[in-house]
Structures are given as structure tokens and as C-alpha cells.
Design an enzyme around this catalytic site. Structure first.
Site, PDB file in Angstrom:
ATOM      1  N   ILE A   1       0.832  -1.201   0.000  1.00 41.04           N
ATOM      2  CA  ILE A   1       0.000   0.000   0.000  1.00 41.04           C
ATOM      3  C   ILE A   1       0.871   1.257   0.000  1.00 41.04           C
ATOM      4  O   ILE A   1       0.518   2.267  -0.615  1.00 41.04           O
ATOM      5  CB  ILE A   1      -0.987   0.002   1.188  1.00 41.04           C
ATOM      6  CG1 ILE A   1      -2.057   1.079   1.000  1.00 41.04           C
ATOM      7  CG2 ILE A   1      -0.251   0.198   2.518  1.00 41.04           C
ATOM      8  CD1 ILE A   1      -2.993   0.822  -0.146  1.00 41.04           C
TER       9      ILE A   1
ATOM     10  N   SER B   1      11.575   0.456   8.051  1.00 39.80           N
ATOM     11  CA  SER B   1      11.268  -0.891   7.599  1.00 39.80           C
ATOM     12  C   SER B   1      12.440  -1.805   7.911  1.00 39.80           C
ATOM     13  O   SER B   1      13.596  -1.414   7.741  1.00 39.80           O
ATOM     14  CB  SER B   1      10.984  -0.910   6.093  1.00 39.80           C
ATOM     15  OG  SER B   1      10.766  -2.233   5.651  1.00 39.80           O
ATOM     16  N   ARG B   2      12.127  -3.007   8.358  1.00 38.65           N
ATOM     17  CA  ARG B   2      13.184  -3.994   8.613  1.00 38.65           C
ATOM     18  C   ARG B   2      13.545  -4.776   7.359  1.00 38.65           C
ATOM     19  O   ARG B   2      14.561  -5.480   7.342  1.00 38.65           O
ATOM     20  CB  ARG B   2      12.741  -4.955   9.717  1.00 38.65           C
ATOM     21  CG  ARG B   2      12.568  -4.308  11.087  1.00 38.65           C
ATOM     22  CD  ARG B   2      12.266  -5.347  12.157  1.00 38.65           C
ATOM     23  NE  ARG B   2      12.026  -4.745  13.454  1.00 38.65           N
ATOM     24  CZ  ARG B   2      12.973  -4.381  14.316  1.00 38.65           C
ATOM     25  NH1 ARG B   2      14.252  -4.588  13.999  1.00 38.65           N
ATOM     26  NH2 ARG B   2      12.668  -3.849  15.484  1.00 38.65           N
TER      27      ARG B   2
ATOM     28  N   LYS C   1      -5.880   3.013   7.020  1.00 34.63           N
ATOM     29  CA  LYS C   1      -7.083   2.364   7.540  1.00 34.63           C
ATOM     30  C   LYS C   1      -6.845   0.861   7.691  1.00 34.63           C
ATOM     31  O   LYS C   1      -6.039   0.293   6.949  1.00 34.63           O
ATOM     32  CB  LYS C   1      -8.294   2.658   6.654  1.00 34.63           C
ATOM     33  CG  LYS C   1      -8.219   2.058   5.238  1.00 34.63           C
ATOM     34  CD  LYS C   1      -8.687   0.620   5.195  1.00 34.63           C
ATOM     35  CE  LYS C   1      -8.370  -0.039   3.898  1.00 34.63           C
ATOM     36  NZ  LYS C   1      -8.654  -1.477   3.893  1.00 34.63           N
TER      37      LYS C   1
ATOM     38  N   ASP D   1     -11.135  -5.878   6.193  1.00 33.67           N
ATOM     39  CA  ASP D   1     -10.104  -4.946   5.725  1.00 33.67           C
ATOM     40  C   ASP D   1     -10.589  -4.214   4.479  1.00 33.67           C
ATOM     41  O   ASP D   1     -10.517  -2.979   4.427  1.00 33.67           O
ATOM     42  CB  ASP D   1      -8.790  -5.688   5.470  1.00 33.67           C
ATOM     43  CG  ASP D   1      -7.702  -4.748   4.983  1.00 33.67           C
ATOM     44  OD1 ASP D   1      -7.091  -4.074   5.825  1.00 33.67           O
ATOM     45  OD2 ASP D   1      -7.477  -4.685   3.759  1.00 33.67           O
TER      46      ASP D   1
END
Length: 308
Positions: free
Chosen positions: A14, A36-37, A90, A168
Site C-alpha cells: 500500500i 522498515s526492517r 485504515k 479490511d
């Protein structure tokens, strides 16, 4: 006007498909960091944790939280307490109570907080709201069916507690419904279909009622292949309104009134820029409350196992 430096936390599908392009097009923001990993954005500084971001980049004034909802509260709380403006993808959280806590924290710290409902920024939603405001809604039918493998490839978090499952995408429909109906409705019954071995539903059927006698039904399903279906049909005392393609197209009594390309996330970042400038809070919990009520009232049905 100097652009607000913004960081994306959670560089997944996303973020790449929607957030990064919309930030790039919006002169009010400058993508200055990521958290971010596992991945980052070429040419943009990346941090392993939000704590490292906040300590290392005091110039970053806002964060867009794009990680799964189960992990969003801790990141949002930490950012708010560090005095950063926060945008929530969201659904805004895994529970209603945690989002209410974030509202209170943002108010105390004097920062902007935005719980985004991207489907409300679909092209036809404002026109549908204006048309319905002058009419009496009698009934509505939501049909929201899509292919989970297409939109959430390999994302196991959606099947875990707090991942919402079919809600979702279904919450997108509910965000439109709660925006355009002149009067609120409440969930009166629900059936939730859980795949064997999963902790979140793959399909759901909901019933709603309003104080003036209006009724709403919703059919959510994550097993649809081929063309995807995102429709809301509303019967009134003066004609039928239909939103299709997730709100991009509006018809009245079968006549196409609006049909425009997707610009939802551009609208989100335009609104966030306004909230940052005003140091304001925009958090509407109505769609999430409907989902919570569906889980509270829902009859659980176990269906065949489903693998991604």
C-alpha cells in the site's frame, strides 16, 4: 511554504502503490525517511525502528503509519509523544479503545492526527452525499467482493486477531456508507464465515437498521476471482443511487452522472496537509465501530480452509 518532512513507517504494497506516489505529487510534503526492517525506498534514509527514526531525524515532522493495524498503536503513541504529526492508514487501529487513546494523546501533545478512510475520497462520494441529503433513504445494499490473493499477496497478518479479515476491504464500503447516509444506522445482525484454522473471517453478511425505518444489507467476500465488485445501491423516495468501482462511478436511476479515475490518496494527503497546518484532529470511528459491532453480534460459521 516549506514542505513538511514526512516518513513512511511500513514500506509494503500500500505504501508503494499509493502513499509514495501521492506524497511525491503533493508539494506540502517531502518524503525524507522510511522505517522498515525488510525494504526501503531508493535514495531515502531508512531506519529499523520508529524509535531510531525519531531520535535520528528530529527534522521529520510527520509520519504515515502503513504497517498492519495490530502494530499501529505503539508506533502512533511513540510518534505523538515525540511531537510528530501522525497519519493512520485504515483501519486506524486494532480496537476502538486504542484509537480513542490516540485522540486524547494527540490533543494533549498538540499534534495533528488523521485516521484516513481512503474510499471517502473516491470521486463520486461527495456528490452522492449531496444527492442523498435531500431525500429519504429507504434501503441500501452493499456488495463488496474481491480476491484476497490479488490485493494481499502473502500477507498472513490479515488472518490473525486484529487483522480484520474480509473487513479490511469491507470497512472501505462502511466508510462510504457512514459518510453519505443522511442518518446513521446500526448493526442488527451479522454472520461471519471463518476459514478452518483462521482467526479472521473470509466473508461476512451484515444487516443494519436506522431510526427512520431504513435498512441496509452488506455482503463482503474475499473469494471472488475475475472482475472485482465494489457496489453500493441506495433506494430513496426519489430514485435509486448506485456507486460502483468503489465510488469512482455514480449513477442515478441507471444514468451515469460521474465517472472519474482514482485519486483517493491524493485527497488524503491534501487533507493531511490541511490538518498539519491547523494542528487539527480528524478521526471518525464510525466505520470501525460497525466492524466491532459485527464481531460482537456476529454468528460464527466455519467454512473450508483457505490458503494464500
Amino acid at each position: 511554504m516549506t514542505a513538511t518532512k514526512i516518513a513512511i513507517v511500513g514500506v509494503g504494497k500500500i505504501a508503494r502503490d499509493q502513499h509514495i506516489p501521492s506524497i511525491t505529487r503533493n508539494g506540502a510534503f517531502e518524503l525524507s525517511a522510511t522505517v522498515s526492517r525488510h525494504s526501503g525506498v531508493d535514495g531515502v534514509e531508512n531506519f529499523a525502528t520508529i524509535e531510531e527514526l525519531l531520535a535520528g531525524r528530529p527534522d521529520v515532522g510527520a509520519v504515515a503509519l502503513c504497517m498492519p493495524p495490530q502494530a499501529r498503536f505503539d508506533a502512533a503513541w511513540t510518534a505523538i509523544k515525540a511531537g510528530r504529526h501522525v497519519l493512520l492508514e485504515k483501519p486506524p487501529g486494532a480496537t476502538v479503545a486504542e484509537v480513542e487513546a490516540l485522540i486524547a494523546a494527540a490533543r494533549d501533545e498538540g499534534v495533528a492526527l488523521f485516521a484516513t478512510w481512503h474510499s471517502r475520497y473516491a470521486a463520486s462520494v461527495p456528490a452522492a452525499k449531496a444527492w442523498l441529503a435531500k431525500r429519504q433513504v429507504q434501503s441500501a445494499r452493499i456488495t463488496w467482493k474481491e480476491d484476497v490473493r490479488r490485493w494481499h499477496p502473502g500477507q498472513e497478518w490479515i488472518w490473525q486477531p486484529g487483522g480484520l479479515g474480509v473487513f479490511d476491504p469491507g470497512i472501505n464500503a462502511l466508510s462510504i456508507l457512514t459518510e453519505i447516509l443522511p442518518q446513521p444506522v446500526r448493526v442488527t445482525a451479522a454472520e461471519l464465515q471463518f476459514p478452518d484454522g483462521r482467526d479472521a473471517p473470509i466473508a461476512a453478511q451484515l444487516q443494519f437498521a436506522g431510526a427512520s425505518g431504513e435498512t441496509v444489507s452488506a455482503d463482503f467476500d474475499w473469494r471472488q476471482t475475475g472482475p472485482q465488485t465494489w457496489n453500493i445501491e441506495i433506494e430513496t423516495n426519489d430514485g435509486q443511487l448506485k456507486l460502483s468501482s468503489g465510488g469512482a462511478e455514480m449513477t442515478i436511476d441507471g444514468k451515469v452522472m460521474m465517472q472519474e479515475a482514482d485519486s483517493e490518496y491524493d485527497g488524503i494527503y491534501a487533507r493531511f496537509a490541511q490538518l498539519v497546518a491547523e494542528t487539527s484532529i480528524d478521526v471518525d470511528l464510525a466505520p470501525l465501530v460497525h466492524v466491532a459491532d459485527a464481531f460482537m453480534l456476529g454468528r460464527r460459521i466455519v467454512v473450508d480452509a483457505f490458503e494464500m
